[in-house]
Design an enzyme around this catalytic site. Structure first.
Site, PDB file in Angstrom:
ATOM      1  CB  CYS A 116      -1.042   0.217   1.188  1.00  0.00           C
ATOM      2  SG  CYS A 116      -2.024  -1.571   1.289  1.00  0.00           S
ATOM      3  CG  HIS A 257      -2.923   3.153   2.421  1.00  0.00           C
ATOM      4  ND1 HIS A 257      -3.433   3.119   1.274  1.00  0.00           N
ATOM      5  CD2 HIS A 257      -3.193   2.220   3.294  1.00  0.00           C
ATOM      6  CE1 HIS A 257      -3.782   1.672   1.358  1.00  0.00           C
ATOM      7  NE2 HIS A 257      -3.531   1.318   2.302  1.00  0.00           N
ATOM      8  CG  ASN A 287      -6.458  -0.882   1.519  1.00  0.00           C
ATOM      9  OD1 ASN A 287      -5.844  -0.382   0.449  1.00  0.00           O
ATOM     10  ND2 ASN A 287      -5.979  -1.479   2.511  1.00  0.00           N
TER      11      ASN A 287
HETATM   12  N1  ACO Z   1     -17.873  -8.527   9.347  1.00  0.00           N
HETATM   13  C1  ACO Z   1     -18.317  -8.918  10.590  1.00  0.00           C
HETATM   14  N2  ACO Z   1     -17.344  -9.188  11.456  1.00  0.00           N
HETATM   15  C2  ACO Z   1     -16.205  -9.193  11.341  1.00  0.00           C
HETATM   16  C3  ACO Z   1     -15.466  -8.959  10.086  1.00  0.00           C
HETATM   17  C4  ACO Z   1     -16.482  -8.590   8.750  1.00  0.00           C
HETATM   18  N3  ACO Z   1     -16.150  -8.432   7.514  1.00  0.00           N
HETATM   19  N4  ACO Z   1     -14.229  -9.045  10.022  1.00  0.00           N
HETATM   20  C5  ACO Z   1     -13.848  -9.234  11.248  1.00  0.00           C
HETATM   21  N5  ACO Z   1     -14.989  -9.545  12.007  1.00  0.00           N
HETATM   22  C6  ACO Z   1     -15.146  -9.694  13.452  1.00  0.00           C
HETATM   23  C7  ACO Z   1     -14.095 -10.579  13.906  1.00  0.00           C
HETATM   24  O1  ACO Z   1     -14.082 -11.969  13.801  1.00  0.00           O
HETATM   25  C8  ACO Z   1     -13.948 -10.264  15.298  1.00  0.00           C
HETATM   26  O2  ACO Z   1     -14.910 -11.066  16.275  1.00  0.00           O
HETATM   27  P1  ACO Z   1     -14.767 -11.386  17.464  1.00  0.00           P
HETATM   28  O3  ACO Z   1     -14.657 -10.421  18.273  1.00  0.00           O
HETATM   29  O4  ACO Z   1     -16.083 -12.435  17.734  1.00  0.00           O
HETATM   30  O5  ACO Z   1     -13.566 -12.524  17.427  1.00  0.00           O
HETATM   31  C9  ACO Z   1     -14.342  -8.939  15.359  1.00  0.00           C
HETATM   32  O6  ACO Z   1     -15.118  -8.544  14.177  1.00  0.00           O
HETATM   33  C10 ACO Z   1     -13.263  -7.925  15.527  1.00  0.00           C
HETATM   34  O7  ACO Z   1     -12.208  -8.509  14.653  1.00  0.00           O
HETATM   35  P2  ACO Z   1     -10.906  -7.343  14.476  1.00  0.00           P
HETATM   36  O8  ACO Z   1      -9.890  -8.027  13.273  1.00  0.00           O
HETATM   37  O9  ACO Z   1     -10.535  -7.165  15.763  1.00  0.00           O
HETATM   38  O10 ACO Z   1     -11.441  -6.093  13.756  1.00  0.00           O
HETATM   39  P3  ACO Z   1     -10.889  -4.817  13.743  1.00  0.00           P
HETATM   40  O11 ACO Z   1     -11.701  -4.011  14.385  1.00  0.00           O
HETATM   41  O12 ACO Z   1      -9.317  -4.908  13.791  1.00  0.00           O
HETATM   42  O13 ACO Z   1     -11.081  -4.572  11.868  1.00  0.00           O
HETATM   43  C11 ACO Z   1      -9.691  -4.704  10.076  1.00  0.00           C
HETATM   44  C12 ACO Z   1     -10.457  -5.513  10.990  1.00  0.00           C
HETATM   45  C13 ACO Z   1     -10.590  -3.855   9.127  1.00  0.00           C
HETATM   46  C14 ACO Z   1      -9.131  -5.557   9.148  1.00  0.00           C
HETATM   47  C15 ACO Z   1      -8.666  -3.630  10.638  1.00  0.00           C
HETATM   48  O14 ACO Z   1      -7.922  -4.226  11.642  1.00  0.00           O
HETATM   49  C16 ACO Z   1      -7.725  -2.867   9.741  1.00  0.00           C
HETATM   50  O15 ACO Z   1      -8.369  -2.035   8.939  1.00  0.00           O
HETATM   51  N6  ACO Z   1      -6.497  -3.101   9.662  1.00  0.00           N
HETATM   52  C17 ACO Z   1      -5.398  -2.660   8.954  1.00  0.00           C
HETATM   53  C18 ACO Z   1      -5.588  -2.794   7.485  1.00  0.00           C
HETATM   54  C19 ACO Z   1      -4.260  -2.140   6.817  1.00  0.00           C
HETATM   55  O16 ACO Z   1      -3.970  -0.846   7.073  1.00  0.00           O
HETATM   56  N7  ACO Z   1      -3.857  -2.910   5.855  1.00  0.00           N
HETATM   57  C20 ACO Z   1      -2.794  -2.036   4.953  1.00  0.00           C
HETATM   58  C21 ACO Z   1      -1.796  -3.126   4.350  1.00  0.00           C
HETATM   59  S1  ACO Z   1      -2.469  -4.149   3.392  1.00  0.00           S
HETATM   60  C22 ACO Z   1      -1.337  -3.965   2.204  1.00  0.00           C
HETATM   61  O17 ACO Z   1      -0.351  -3.522   2.157  1.00  0.00           O
HETATM   62  C23 ACO Z   1      -1.579  -4.750   0.778  1.00  0.00           C
END
Ligand code: ACO
Length: 336
Positions: A116, A257, A287
């Site tokens: 990214c 980003h 993203n």
């Molecule tokens: N729908 C519903 N529930 C979901 C989903 C979904 N799509 N995805 C995860 N959950 C659930 C999980 O299972 C978890 O449930 P639990 O509490 O029962 O275990 C809960 O939601 C929380 O999950 P987390 O993974 O902790 O969710 P988080 O708030 O961290 O959001 C996300 C996840 C959106 C991926 C976030 O962590 C994020 O944006 N991370 C950064 C991504 C990024 O910056 N990427 C850039 C690099 S990529 C590259 O370079 C190619």
């Protein structure tokens, strides 16, 4: 004092026409519009149709950037840099094909793979070539076709990524010109390479074990990435501002980003910047990895949010881990 610098002269963007709203994904997997909007800020993304690859999106965006530059009196391109994590194929690189299809002739053409952060790395690469005199005019494209790399069984990634491309043209100029890339800050931490990646096609899995079905898909430890993204973008932003001699209060727009709206808000908090100065486009496109910064630039420019000489802070974070920031001023740009 004025120094040689790369100067932004054109801007173009392209997203494939097919939009995929959150509701469509919630019919396919255990997720909901409410979760996706609350946790990421994404309402929809664009996914390319079957048969469409990254170079196709890059050519569209590149064409628009070139047209935009031509309307400002732009000459011939002699370097093409394509930032992508989803190239058309393992080999050859995507950039020579993009250059050929844009009728740019036998120019220097290379891909930059920095996840990214790819667009910022590509901008830095082209700027350095222009300042060094290895090139006079460059086309820098960030392009991704991410959706074929998403595991339909992984709701943690499938709802986030979208396809698209954004491009800028640069020429050799000076740092006092509107549109000048003032300076960049780049960094990486390979000790955390396993937090996000796509194993498929790499020499490591090929040399150690039979390919697994999931090797073709992106995996991501989202929560850990989230924390690193905020910290690294904030540190890199401060570093590039210090190099540019800009106080954070002098920054008119922060173009981070577009990975997650909550990451952008946390970044604004860390930097002490009010949210009005954040450029946010993620709700419409998700993203788009290396395409996200030029797509956000084009969206904000089309809405008339940038004024001549505005100070922009670009900052990105992604797979590698890799991060980077750039300080640029805004030029007179007519979007094609
Ligand atoms: N729908 C519903 N529930 C979901 C989903 C979904 N799509 N995805 C995860 N959950 C659930 C999980 O299972 C978890 O449930 P639990 O509490 O029962 O275990 C809960 O939601 C929380 O999950 P987390 O993974 O902790 O969710 P988080 O708030 O961290 O959001 C996300 C996840 C959106 C991926 C976030 O962590 C994020 O944006 N991370 C950064 C991504 C990024 O910056 N990427 C850039 C690099 S990529 C590259 O370079 C190619």
């Amino acid at each position: 004092m004025s120094r040689p610098a790369a100067v932004l002269t054109g801007l173009g963007a392209y997203v494939p026409p097919r939009t995929v709203p959150n509701e469509e994904l919630s019919r396919r997997m255990d997720t909901s519009d409410e979760w996706i909007v609350q946790r990421t800020g994404i309402s929809q993304r664009h996914w390319a149709d079957p048969g469409v690859a990254t170079s196709d999106l890059a050519v569209e965006a590149g064409h628009r950037a070139l047209k935009s530059a031509v309307s400002g009196g732009f000459g011939d391109i002699d370097m093409v840099v394509v930032a992508t994590t989803t190239p058309d194929q393992q080999c050859p690189a995507t950039a020579p094909d993009v250059a050929a299809r844009l009728d740019l002739g036998t120019v220097a053409a290379l891909d930059v793979a920095a996840g990214c952060t790819g667009f910022v790395y590509a901008l830095a690469t082209a700027s350095a070539a222009l300042v060094a005199g290895y090139a006079e005019r460059a086309l820098v494209v960030g392009a991704e076709t991410f959706h074929p790399f998403l595991n339909p069984a992984d709701r943690g990634t499938a709802v986030i990524f979208g396809d698209g491309a954004g491009a800028v043209t640069l020429r050799r100029g000076t740092s006092d010109e509107a549109g000048a890339v003032q300076t960049v800050d780049l960094g990486s931490d390979g000790t955390l390479k396993d937090l996000v990646g796509i194993p498929g096609n790499g020499s490591r899995p090929r040399s150690t074990r039979p390919m697994q079905p999931d090797d073709q898909y992106l995996y991501m430890h989202g929560k850990e990435i989230f924390a690193h993204a905020v910290n690294r973008m904030a540190q890199s932003s401060s570093a590039v501002l210090a190099k540019a001699g800009w106080d954070v209060d002098e920054v008119d727009h922060v173009v981070g980003h577009q990975a997650n709206l909550r990451i952008l808000h946390a970044l604004a908090r860390e930097l002490g910047v009010d949210r009005e100065r954040l450029v946010c486009h993620i709700d419409q496109v998700g993203n788009t990895s290396a395409a996200s910064i030029p797509l956000a630039l084009a969206d904000a420019a089309a809405k008339g949010h940038f004024q001549l000489h505005d100070r922009l802070l670009l900052t990105a974070f992604g797979a590698g881990l890799a991060w980077g920031s750039a300080a640029i001023t805004w030029p007179e740009i007519t979007l094609a």
